[in-house]
Scaffold this motif. Structure first.
Motif, PDB file in Angstrom:
ATOM      1  N   LEU A 135       0.898  -1.235   0.077  1.00 26.41           N
ATOM      2  CA  LEU A 135       0.037   0.015   0.009  1.00 26.41           C
ATOM      3  C   LEU A 135       0.824   1.092  -0.100  1.00 26.41           C
ATOM      4  CD1 LEU A 135      -2.686  -1.164   2.663  1.00 26.41           C
ATOM      5  CD2 LEU A 135      -2.759  -1.547   0.186  1.00 26.41           C
ATOM      6  N   PHE A 136       1.017   1.960  -1.169  1.00 27.42           N
ATOM      7  CA  PHE A 136       2.145   2.723  -1.322  1.00 27.42           C
ATOM      8  C   PHE A 136       1.732   4.107  -0.590  1.00 27.42           C
ATOM      9  CE2 PHE A 136       2.424  -0.034  -5.148  1.00 27.42           C
ATOM     10  CZ  PHE A 136       3.716  -0.579  -4.719  1.00 27.42           C
ATOM     11  N   ASP A 137       0.424   4.488  -0.273  1.00 28.71           N
ATOM     12  CA  ASP A 137       0.000   5.560   0.433  1.00 28.71           C
ATOM     13  C   ASP A 137      -0.632   4.969   1.736  1.00 28.71           C
ATOM     14  OD1 ASP A 137       0.325   8.125  -1.188  1.00 28.71           O
ATOM     15  OD2 ASP A 137      -0.947   6.946  -2.538  1.00 28.71           O
ATOM     16  N   ILE A 138       0.076   5.550   2.744  1.00 27.93           N
ATOM     17  CA  ILE A 138      -0.337   4.996   4.112  1.00 27.93           C
ATOM     18  C   ILE A 138      -0.827   5.991   4.881  1.00 27.93           C
ATOM     19  CG2 ILE A 138       0.775   3.486   6.135  1.00 27.93           C
ATOM     20  CD1 ILE A 138       2.848   2.456   4.104  1.00 27.93           C
ATOM     21  N   PRO A 139      -2.207   6.353   4.764  1.00 22.43           N
ATOM     22  CA  PRO A 139      -2.677   7.344   5.919  1.00 22.43           C
ATOM     23  C   PRO A 139      -2.938   6.856   7.424  1.00 22.43           C
ATOM     24  CG  PRO A 139      -4.340   6.196   4.673  1.00 22.43           C
ATOM     25  CD  PRO A 139      -3.291   5.808   4.250  1.00 22.43           C
TER      26      PRO A 139
ATOM     27  N   LYS B 120     -10.058   8.762   2.519  1.00 23.46           N
ATOM     28  CA  LYS B 120     -11.118   8.098   1.848  1.00 23.46           C
ATOM     29  C   LYS B 120     -12.052   8.930   1.192  1.00 23.46           C
ATOM     30  CE  LYS B 120     -15.045   5.529   3.461  1.00 23.46           C
ATOM     31  NZ  LYS B 120     -16.001   4.980   4.603  1.00 23.46           N
ATOM     32  N   ALA B 121     -12.154  10.360   1.756  1.00 20.56           N
ATOM     33  CA  ALA B 121     -12.958  11.103   1.074  1.00 20.56           C
ATOM     34  C   ALA B 121     -12.561  11.626  -0.400  1.00 20.56           C
ATOM     35  CB  ALA B 121     -13.047  12.651   1.664  1.00 20.56           C
ATOM     36  N   ILE B 122     -11.247  11.768  -0.451  1.00 22.44           N
ATOM     37  CA  ILE B 122     -10.618  12.138  -1.816  1.00 22.44           C
ATOM     38  C   ILE B 122     -10.461  10.940  -2.714  1.00 22.44           C
ATOM     39  CG2 ILE B 122      -8.325  12.550  -2.658  1.00 22.44           C
ATOM     40  CD1 ILE B 122      -7.487  14.308  -0.363  1.00 22.44           C
ATOM     41  N   GLY B 123     -10.362   9.714  -2.216  1.00 24.60           N
ATOM     42  CA  GLY B 123     -10.378   8.575  -2.909  1.00 24.60           C
ATOM     43  C   GLY B 123     -11.726   8.385  -3.576  1.00 24.60           C
ATOM     44  N   GLU B 124     -12.953   8.674  -3.034  1.00 26.91           N
ATOM     45  CA  GLU B 124     -14.426   8.625  -3.356  1.00 26.91           C
ATOM     46  C   GLU B 124     -14.578   9.602  -4.248  1.00 26.91           C
ATOM     47  OE1 GLU B 124     -16.327   8.799   0.424  1.00 26.91           O
ATOM     48  OE2 GLU B 124     -16.206   6.490   0.798  1.00 26.91           O
TER      49      GLU B 124
END
Length: 242
Positions: free
Chosen positions: A217-221, A230-234
């Motif tokens: 998982l290259f971006d790890i919040p 999550k909001a940006i991904g959606e």
């Protein structure tokens, strides 16, 4: 990405998030090399690690970056992961200072320019490895600034932009991976003046990093940052569907 039997360099590894990551990865069977500016703090950190090595120096200084990069390549050629964790942040209000530009220069140099240069110095070495990684410790500040740290967020946003471009550059070269970790407020000395005592433990950042490595998982919040991610991904998903 394998999480054992690596040789890992961690800048800012003598305390806080860096030390928590060092302890977690050390416990998994990795050789750890920690860096920091303060000799006493480095020596104390070594007491909490098994067979670790300390490299004193300030990566914000070009001569120290070059020296440490050469020492890694010449004396520790097995190094295959670098974690760019050392950072600088100032807490102040823009209407109460006349030297915001000076503080911003320090933050941008430490959090952005120095990382680009240090990574550049080690990339030719890392791309020769069977499996290698560059891990940049970013921040929830990527998603927006706050008046108490008015110029810090810009430096982390710049780091995010660079990290994304670096990952895209090497995405077809499967032996080297580029990760970015986004901690929220963390309870460390580093964040004490902006209410760090209310933040998550540094160990939580280390735990999430290992999960990210194990699952590529290259971006790890981490923590609260997951809400923003999550909001940006959606939002991106909706745009691509339209």
């Amino acid at each position: 990405m394998k999480t054992t039997n690596n040789t890992i360099f961690i800048s800012g590894g003598s305390a806080g998030i860096g030390l928590a990551i060092a302890k977690k990865l050390n416990a998994l069977g990795n050789k750890i090399i920690i860096n920091g500016r303060n000799k006493e703090r480095l020596e104390n950190a070594l007491l909490e690690l098994d067979d670790a090595i300390a490299m004193q120096g300030d990566l914000a200084l070009e001569e120290d970056r070059i020296r440490i990069a050469n020492e890694l390549k010449n004396n520790h050629p097995d190094v295959n992961i670098i974690i760019n964790n050392a950072g600088a942040a100032f807490s102040y209000l823009l209407n109460e200072t006349t030297n915001a530009h000076e503080k911003a220069i320090i933050e941008m140099n430490t959090n952005y320019f120095a990382i680009i240069h240090f990574t550049e110095l080690l990339l030719p070495h890392l791309i020769q490895k069977k499996e290698a990684a560059i891990i940049n410790i970013s921040s929830i500040a990527v998603y927006g600034s706050h008046k108490l740290v008015p110029t810090y967020g810009a430096s982390k946003a710049a780091l995010h932009s660079y990290t994304t471009a670096l990952r895209q550059t090497y995405e077809n070269q499967k032996n080297i991976q580029v990760y970015e970790v986004y901690p929220p407020l963390v309870n460390t000395d580093f964040s004490a003046e902006i209410g760090g005592a209310q933040g998550i433990p540094a160990s939580e950042v280390a735990d999430e990093l290992v999960i990210g490595l194990e699952n590529n998982l290259f971006d790890i919040p981490v923590g609260q940052t997951k809400i923003y991610a999550k909001a940006i991904g959606e939002a991106i998903s909706k745009l691509t569907q339209n």
